[in-house]
Write a protein that holds these residues in place. Structure first.
Motif, short mmCIF file in Angstrom:
data_model
loop_
_atom_site.label_atom_id
_atom_site.label_comp_id
_atom_site.label_asym_id
_atom_site.label_seq_id
_atom_site.Cartn_x
_atom_site.Cartn_y
_atom_site.Cartn_z
N ASP A 20 0.63 -1.33 0.11
CA ASP A 20 -0.02 -0.01 0.04
C ASP A 20 0.80 1.48 -0.09
OD1 ASP A 20 1.13 -0.40 2.72
OD2 ASP A 20 -0.82 0.59 3.38
N GLN A 21 2.22 1.15 0.21
CA GLN A 21 2.84 2.25 0.16
C GLN A 21 3.64 2.46 -1.32
OE1 GLN A 21 5.49 2.81 3.53
NE2 GLN A 21 4.51 1.22 4.64
N PRO A 22 3.35 3.47 -1.97
CA PRO A 22 3.99 3.81 -3.51
C PRO A 22 5.33 3.59 -3.54
CG PRO A 22 2.03 5.14 -3.09
CD PRO A 22 2.54 4.53 -1.84
N LEU A 23 5.92 4.39 -2.47
CA LEU A 23 7.56 4.51 -2.54
C LEU A 23 8.15 2.97 -2.39
CD1 LEU A 23 8.26 7.67 -0.67
CD2 LEU A 23 8.42 7.20 -2.96
N ILE A 24 7.36 2.19 -1.69
CA ILE A 24 8.19 0.75 -1.47
C ILE A 24 8.06 0.05 -2.84
CG2 ILE A 24 7.56 -1.28 -0.37
CD1 ILE A 24 7.33 0.04 2.25
N ARG A 25 6.76 0.13 -3.31
CA ARG A 25 6.62 -0.44 -4.85
C ARG A 25 7.58 0.26 -5.92
NH1 ARG A 25 1.14 0.93 -3.79
NH2 ARG A 25 0.97 2.08 -5.87
N VAL A 26 7.87 1.13 -5.59
CA VAL A 26 8.91 1.87 -6.72
C VAL A 26 10.08 1.40 -6.36
CG1 VAL A 26 10.07 4.08 -7.43
CG2 VAL A 26 7.57 4.02 -7.34
N GLY A 27 10.51 1.35 -5.18
CA GLY A 27 11.95 0.94 -4.98
C GLY A 27 12.06 -0.85 -5.11
N PHE A 28 10.91 -1.57 -4.82
CA PHE A 28 11.19 -2.97 -5.21
C PHE A 28 11.00 -3.23 -6.92
CE2 PHE A 28 9.19 -4.40 -0.98
CZ PHE A 28 10.15 -4.01 -0.30
N THR A 29 10.33 -2.36 -7.33
CA THR A 29 10.29 -2.59 -8.78
C THR A 29 11.66 -2.44 -9.28
OG1 THR A 29 8.06 -1.89 -8.81
CG2 THR A 29 9.28 -1.55 -10.84
N ALA A 30 12.34 -1.25 -8.91
CA ALA A 30 13.59 -0.73 -9.57
C ALA A 30 14.66 -2.02 -9.14
CB ALA A 30 14.09 0.46 -8.85
N ILE A 31 14.59 -2.49 -8.07
CA ILE A 31 15.55 -3.51 -7.70
C ILE A 31 15.31 -4.84 -8.61
CG2 ILE A 31 15.90 -5.22 -5.87
CD1 ILE A 31 15.54 -3.11 -3.88
N LEU A 32 14.14 -5.35 -8.79
CA LEU A 32 13.70 -6.52 -9.42
C LEU A 32 14.13 -6.35 -11.08
CD1 LEU A 32 10.55 -7.69 -7.71
CD2 LEU A 32 12.90 -8.39 -7.69
N ARG A 33 13.61 -5.21 -11.46
CA ARG A 33 13.94 -4.79 -12.93
C ARG A 33 15.01 -4.66 -13.38
NH1 ARG A 33 8.42 -0.93 -14.42
NH2 ARG A 33 7.26 -2.77 -14.51
N SER A 34 16.36 -4.54 -12.38
CA SER A 34 17.51 -4.66 -12.64
C SER A 34 18.07 -6.08 -13.13
CB SER A 34 18.44 -3.98 -11.40
OG SER A 34 18.52 -5.11 -10.34
N GLN A 35 17.40 -6.87 -12.85
CA GLN A 35 17.63 -8.39 -13.41
C GLN A 35 16.99 -8.77 -14.66
OE1 GLN A 35 20.05 -9.57 -11.14
NE2 GLN A 35 20.02 -7.74 -10.26
N PRO A 36 18.03 -9.33 -15.54
CA PRO A 36 17.39 -9.67 -16.86
C PRO A 36 16.26 -10.68 -16.56
CG PRO A 36 19.56 -10.30 -16.67
CD PRO A 36 19.36 -9.40 -15.29
N ASP A 37 16.35 -11.58 -15.85
CA ASP A 37 15.41 -12.62 -15.66
C ASP A 37 14.27 -12.41 -14.57
OD1 ASP A 37 17.08 -12.51 -13.38
OD2 ASP A 37 16.76 -14.59 -12.65
N LEU A 38 13.96 -11.25 -14.19
CA LEU A 38 12.75 -10.81 -13.64
C LEU A 38 12.03 -9.66 -14.11
CD1 LEU A 38 14.41 -10.89 -9.95
CD2 LEU A 38 13.38 -12.54 -11.05
N GLU A 39 10.88 -9.93 -14.27
CA GLU A 39 9.86 -8.98 -15.06
C GLU A 39 8.64 -8.68 -13.95
OE1 GLU A 39 6.88 -8.66 -18.71
OE2 GLU A 39 7.89 -10.43 -18.50
N VAL A 40 8.69 -7.29 -13.47
CA VAL A 40 7.57 -6.78 -12.88
C VAL A 40 6.17 -6.74 -13.68
CG1 VAL A 40 6.69 -5.04 -11.15
CG2 VAL A 40 8.98 -5.86 -10.94
N VAL A 41 5.29 -7.44 -13.55
CA VAL A 41 4.08 -7.49 -14.44
C VAL A 41 3.03 -6.70 -14.11
CG1 VAL A 41 4.70 -9.54 -15.66
CG2 VAL A 41 3.21 -9.56 -13.58
N GLY A 42 3.00 -6.16 -12.65
CA GLY A 42 1.85 -5.46 -12.13
C GLY A 42 1.97 -4.99 -10.70
N GLU A 43 1.48 -3.94 -10.37
CA GLU A 43 1.57 -3.35 -8.87
C GLU A 43 0.09 -3.04 -8.42
OE1 GLU A 43 3.96 0.24 -8.62
OE2 GLU A 43 5.46 -0.59 -10.06
N ALA A 44 -0.21 -3.57 -7.16
CA ALA A 44 -1.17 -3.46 -6.35
C ALA A 44 -0.97 -2.92 -5.20
CB ALA A 44 -1.88 -4.66 -6.33
#
Length: 243
Positions: A10-34
């Motif tokens: 529920d915290q947008p800043l946390i989602r942004v941070g986690f998204t950036a971390i995961l998308r830094s890896q070529p084998d991980l794709e963030v397909v959505g945020e809730a």
């Protein structure tokens, strides 16, 4: 293989941070945020993720109940609970809901990446020390959550081979066990799992190859109907078969 990840917090800043971390890896794709559990249910159905990173405390629908509904609905996604609360209550609630992993938000980026990969390849993520906390709580019987109404009745601990009926009371969801009994070796492996041993440690203790242990673990999961090794251990403790 690219792992598809759904982030729920529920915290947008946390989602942004986690998204950036995961998308830094070529084998991980963030397909959505809730932002809450209700949105998580909708997006999980739309995006078909491999792993769902789930917060616990959220408005409208919390992460534990969202996990329970996803598992009951037969999701193929593994749920990784991410929380700031290192409490037995949160841990036990998440595991009984069907979560396959539990990670504190204070963990580093590499730990988050590895946790997603572990769950994505079908393993569970629970430190042996944390596993022991869960098992100690179940042994003490203090505050343990009761199994749901459709859970299989607890069975005594007979001699091997051991019966292994459906186990829907530990977040196993669809595909419960078919009732075929565990072999003596599979029961031995299950008891080692209940002690928090890794596959490598079990292999060394039983003087067998790690590939053999993996086969036994797979058979245990199949016969108990558990989603992963953590829930197989809970299944065993509920039936007095872990000691």
């Amino acid at each position: 293989m690219t792992l598809r990840v759904l982030l729920v917090d529920d915290q947008p800043l946390i989602r942004v941070g986690f998204t950036a971390i995961l998308r830094s890896q070529p084998d991980l794709e963030v397909v959505g945020e809730a932002g809450d559990g209700e949105d998580a249910l909708r997006l999980a159905a739309e995006t078909d993720p491999d792993v769902i990173c789930m917060d616990v405390q959220m408005p409208r629908l919390d992460g534990v109940e969202a996990t329970r509904r996803l598992v009951a609905g037969g999701t193929r996604a593994a749920v990784l609970i991410l929380t700031t609360f290192d409490t037995d209550e949160a841990l036990f609630a998440a595991l009984t809901a069907g979560a396959a992993g539990f990670l504190l938000k204070s963990a580093g980026p590499e730990e988050l990446i590895e946790a997603v990969r572990v769950l994505g390849r079908g393993d569970a993520l629970l430190d042996p020390q944390v596993t022991r906390r869960v098992l100690q709580r179940m042994t003490a019987g203090a505050g343990a959550a009761p199994p749901p109404a459709d859970a299989a009745p607890a069975a005594p601990a007979p001699a091997d081979p051991l019966p292994a009926g459906p186990a829907r009371g530990v977040g196993s969801g669809a595909g419960a066990g078919d009732g075929v009994g565990l072999t003596a070796r599979e029961a031995e492996v299950l008891r080692a799992m209940a002690r928090g041993l890794s596959n490598g440690e079990i292999a060394r203790e039983l003087f067998v190859g790690e590939a053999t242990v993996k086969t036994h673990v797979s058979n245990v999961l199949l016969k108990t109907g558990a989603r992963d090794r953590v829930h197989a251990v809970i299944w065993a403790f509920q039936r007095g078969m872990a000691g």
